[in-house]
Design a protein around this motif. Structure first.
Motif, mmCIF file in Angstrom:
data_model
loop_
_atom_site.group_PDB
_atom_site.id
_atom_site.type_symbol
_atom_site.label_atom_id
_atom_site.label_comp_id
_atom_site.label_asym_id
_atom_site.label_seq_id
_atom_site.Cartn_x
_atom_site.Cartn_y
_atom_site.Cartn_z
ATOM 1 N N LYS A 210 -0.504 37.957 -18.358
ATOM 2 C CA LYS A 210 -0.021 38.188 -16.996
ATOM 3 C C LYS A 210 -1.047 37.728 -15.973
ATOM 4 C CE LYS A 210 3.063 42.004 -18.105
ATOM 5 N NZ LYS A 210 3.309 43.449 -17.981
ATOM 6 N N LEU A 211 -2.328 38.018 -16.241
ATOM 7 C CA LEU A 211 -3.378 37.581 -15.317
ATOM 8 C C LEU A 211 -3.465 36.059 -15.257
ATOM 9 C CD1 LEU A 211 -6.215 40.128 -16.195
ATOM 10 C CD2 LEU A 211 -4.795 40.084 -14.137
ATOM 11 N N VAL A 212 -3.382 35.430 -16.405
ATOM 12 C CA VAL A 212 -3.465 33.966 -16.450
ATOM 13 C C VAL A 212 -2.250 33.344 -15.763
ATOM 14 C CG1 VAL A 212 -3.408 31.989 -18.022
ATOM 15 C CG2 VAL A 212 -4.951 33.887 -18.489
ATOM 16 N N GLU A 213 -1.062 33.940 -15.972
ATOM 17 C CA GLU A 213 0.133 33.407 -15.308
ATOM 18 C C GLU A 213 0.021 33.554 -13.793
ATOM 19 O OE1 GLU A 213 3.339 35.542 -17.154
ATOM 20 O OE2 GLU A 213 3.563 34.050 -18.755
ATOM 21 N N LYS A 214 -0.531 34.684 -13.323
ATOM 22 C CA LYS A 214 -0.716 34.868 -11.880
ATOM 23 C C LYS A 214 -1.703 33.835 -11.344
ATOM 24 C CE LYS A 214 -1.943 38.380 -8.466
ATOM 25 N NZ LYS A 214 -3.010 37.704 -7.776
ATOM 26 N N GLN B 186 -2.307 30.954 -12.650
ATOM 27 C CA GLN B 186 -1.630 29.662 -12.714
ATOM 28 C C GLN B 186 -0.695 29.480 -11.522
ATOM 29 O OE1 GLN B 186 -2.116 27.219 -14.981
ATOM 30 N NE2 GLN B 186 -0.681 25.911 -13.901
ATOM 31 N N ASP B 187 0.022 30.531 -11.147
ATOM 32 C CA ASP B 187 0.901 30.451 -9.972
ATOM 33 C C ASP B 187 0.088 30.202 -8.700
ATOM 34 O OD1 ASP B 187 3.145 30.870 -11.507
ATOM 35 O OD2 ASP B 187 3.248 33.034 -11.094
ATOM 36 N N ASN C 236 0.402 26.963 -6.349
ATOM 37 C CA ASN C 236 0.624 27.043 -4.891
ATOM 38 C C ASN C 236 -0.452 26.264 -4.141
ATOM 39 O OD1 ASN C 236 2.917 28.606 -5.107
ATOM 40 N ND2 ASN C 236 1.793 30.541 -4.984
ATOM 41 N N GLN C 237 -1.694 26.377 -4.591
ATOM 42 C CA GLN C 237 -2.775 25.648 -3.940
ATOM 43 C C GLN C 237 -2.576 24.136 -4.098
ATOM 44 O OE1 GLN C 237 -6.632 26.808 -5.275
ATOM 45 N NE2 GLN C 237 -7.701 25.731 -3.646
ATOM 46 N N ILE C 238 -2.110 23.709 -5.266
ATOM 47 C CA ILE C 238 -1.848 22.272 -5.472
ATOM 48 C C ILE C 238 -0.759 21.801 -4.521
ATOM 49 C CG2 ILE C 238 -0.830 20.621 -7.095
ATOM 50 C CD1 ILE C 238 -2.332 22.089 -9.329
ATOM 51 N N LYS C 239 0.304 22.597 -4.373
ATOM 52 C CA LYS C 239 1.378 22.212 -3.452
ATOM 53 C C LYS C 239 0.866 22.114 -2.019
ATOM 54 C CE LYS C 239 5.185 24.063 -6.164
ATOM 55 N NZ LYS C 239 6.210 25.112 -6.296
#
Length: 133
Positions: free
Chosen positions: A78-82, A84-85, A89-92
């Motif tokens: 869950k921490l890694v998925e957060k 990653q999200d 978002n930063q990449i976008k």
């Protein structure tokens, strides 16, 4: 134990008493043999049951350990998925040229053509705090 009084009781020595005595001895021997078999079967079955019990106990310990690892892994996932999200978002955001220009101007004091930058003391204090972290 009872004491036998040989003077009052006499033993008959005939074929019938001899056969009865042998029959009683055979029955005792047979009962003893049956008891030994039962004890042997109980010992062997106890050995197998204890072996199975130990196996079940170790398996339950392994299962509980694996369940703990599973919950830890799910929490980490869950921490890694957060994270990653957040990175997605930063990449976008970084794909947007206006956002990149705004970040460059605010963090690195870059300016556009004919633009003057004024640095305030509060901005420097904020940057010093960011650098310390």
């Amino acid at each position: 134990m009872k004491e036998e009084n040989p003077t009052n009781v006499s033993r008959l020595n005939n074929e019938y008493t001899h056969n009865k005595t042998l029959e009683v001895l055979r029955k005792r021997k047979q009962k003893r043999h049956i008891r030994r078999r039962i004890v042997g079967i109980l010992v062997i079955s106890g050995f197998f049951v204890s072996g199975f019990a130990v196996n079940i106990w170790t398996n339950t310990q392994t299962i509980s350990q694996m369940e703990e690892e599973k919950t830890e892994s799910q929490t980490e996932l869950k921490l890694v998925e957060k994270e990653q999200d957040d990175l997605d978002n930063q990449i976008k955001k970084l794909e947007d040229e206006d956002y990149v220009a705004k970040v460059a101007r605010s963090q690195y004091y870059l300016s556009e053509d004919n633009e003057i930058i004024f640095s305030l003391p509060e901005d420097n204090a904020a940057n010093d705090i960011e650098k310390d972290n």
